[in-house]
Design an enzyme around this catalytic site. Structure first.
Site, PDB file in Angstrom:
ATOM      1  N   LYS A 203       0.957  -1.188   0.075  1.00 36.23           N
ATOM      2  CA  LYS A 203      -0.055  -0.133  -0.087  1.00 36.23           C
ATOM      3  C   LYS A 203       0.773   1.309  -0.054  1.00 36.23           C
ATOM      4  CE  LYS A 203      -1.682   1.973   3.581  1.00 36.23           C
ATOM      5  NZ  LYS A 203      -2.450   2.472   4.847  1.00 36.23           N
ATOM      6  N   ASP A 221      -6.038   0.639   1.065  1.00 39.05           N
ATOM      7  CA  ASP A 221      -6.325   0.821   2.250  1.00 39.05           C
ATOM      8  C   ASP A 221      -7.670   0.414   2.924  1.00 39.05           C
ATOM      9  OD1 ASP A 221      -8.190   2.868   1.272  1.00 39.05           O
ATOM     10  OD2 ASP A 221      -7.269   4.565   2.374  1.00 39.05           O
TER      11      ASP A 221
END
Length: 336
Positions: A203, A221
């Site tokens: 991420k 996320d």
């Protein structure tokens, strides 16, 4: 005897009269049945009206009927073809692009080093809190070399407001040392190199690649995970698999902006606990329409926006969205 004769003559008249009165009663029964059948037929025809409680064609369209019925839009068929899914997903992205044309990373940074550190610090806290903390951090430790040689206790004091400050101190000092030792103090521009840095996962790596190097990537996320499941883009639950499934629906050039659009929508409209369904610009495309507030006025009170990077403030119509720089963005519902 005469009386009995007249009585006998009268009897048939009474029977005849009685039979005439009874006849209409017997004929009335089919009429009642016909009326009842008409009511039943009307009831059967009226049943589909409940199906009208679906998402509005426009964000501003009245959804009060749907709210009163407390029903949701029918979910897309389980056998939705891949082509249909791709079209629906891309249309959602186009609609969000019109609503959030200013979507961007909400962390303040001036270079790749600041971005990667800020992204690591954003775990389990708000971007606002990070943006309030990083100016002091970067003023004292402007380069990887400076942060790599920093006193951990001093860094902890600066990072304390972000939460988990000891673990975060260890990560940012560790990744700074790795940058100095393995990359000549520069943030690498390759995924395989970024994920080897302390505290950096896929991420964070895609945030850096997409926004510091212009290399497309999908940032999965918590907001992204929640929304793509609500939209039935994928049934996967692991971030890596979600990333792969969603990537297959869009051209690579869309990945970074798509991430911003979805995350902004999740923060401002499609909240985890109570989505603002009645004020959602993509309601007609959402299988989960109805999980949140469908009344337009009540839903509008649930909207959140960013003003100068300040999250959590309410947006009351007819105000417009403001980007992080305070500039007016298109009002909600501007998507055609």
């Amino acid at each position: 005897m005469k009386k009995s004769a007249s009585a006998k003559k009268a009897a048939p008249v009474e029977k005849a009269a009685g039979s005439k009165k009874a006849a209409p009663v017997e004929r009335a029964a089919p009429v009642e049945k016909a009326a009842a059948s008409k009511k039943a037929a009307a009831g059967k025809k009226a049943a589909p009206v409940k199906e009208a409680a679906v998402a509005p064609k426009k964000a501003a369209a009245a959804v009060k009927k749907a709210s009163a019925a407390k029903t949701v839009a029918p979910k897309p068929p389980r056998n939705e073809s891949h082509t249909a899914l791709v079209r629906r997903a891309r249309r959602i992205n186009r609609e969000l692009a019109e609503v959030f044309p200013y979507a961007h990373p909400e962390l303040d940074f001036e270079n790749p080093f600041q971005l990667i550190v800020a992204t690591v610090l954003s775990a389990q806290t708000t971007d606002l809190r990070v943006n309030q903390t990083t100016p002091s951090l970067f003023a004292k430790y402007p380069t990887p070399e400076d942060l790599a040689a920093a006193n951990p206790e001093e860094v902890e004091e600066i990072l304390r407001p972000t939460g988990f400050f000891r673990a975060k101190t260890k990560s940012v000092i560790g990744l700074s040392k790795a940058l100095v030792e393995n990359h000549a103090g520069e943030v690498p521009g390759r995924l395989e190199d970024l994920v080897k840095l302390p505290g950096v996962g896929r991420k964070t790596a895609f945030v850096v690649l997409g926004n510091a190097f212009g290399r497309p990537g999908i940032t999965v996320d918590t907001h992204f995970q929640r929304l793509v499941k609500r939209w039935q883009w994928t049934e996967e639950s692991e971030p890596d698999k979600i990333e792969a499934a969603v990537a297959a629906l869009f051209p690579k050039s869309d990945w970074t902006d798509l991430s911003h659009h979805v995350i902004w929508h999740g923060r401002r409209i499609c909240h985890a606990r109570k989505p603002a369904c009645g004020a959602c610009p993509i309601a007609p495309l959402c299988p989960a329409y109805g999980e949140g507030e469908t009344d337009p006025d009540k839903a509008a009170k649930l909207l959140k926006y960013e003003k100068g990077g300040f999250p959590g403030q309410r947006l009351n119509p007819p105000q417009a969205y403001l980007d992080a720089g305070g500039k007016a963005a298109p009002p909600l519902g501007a998507a055609g």
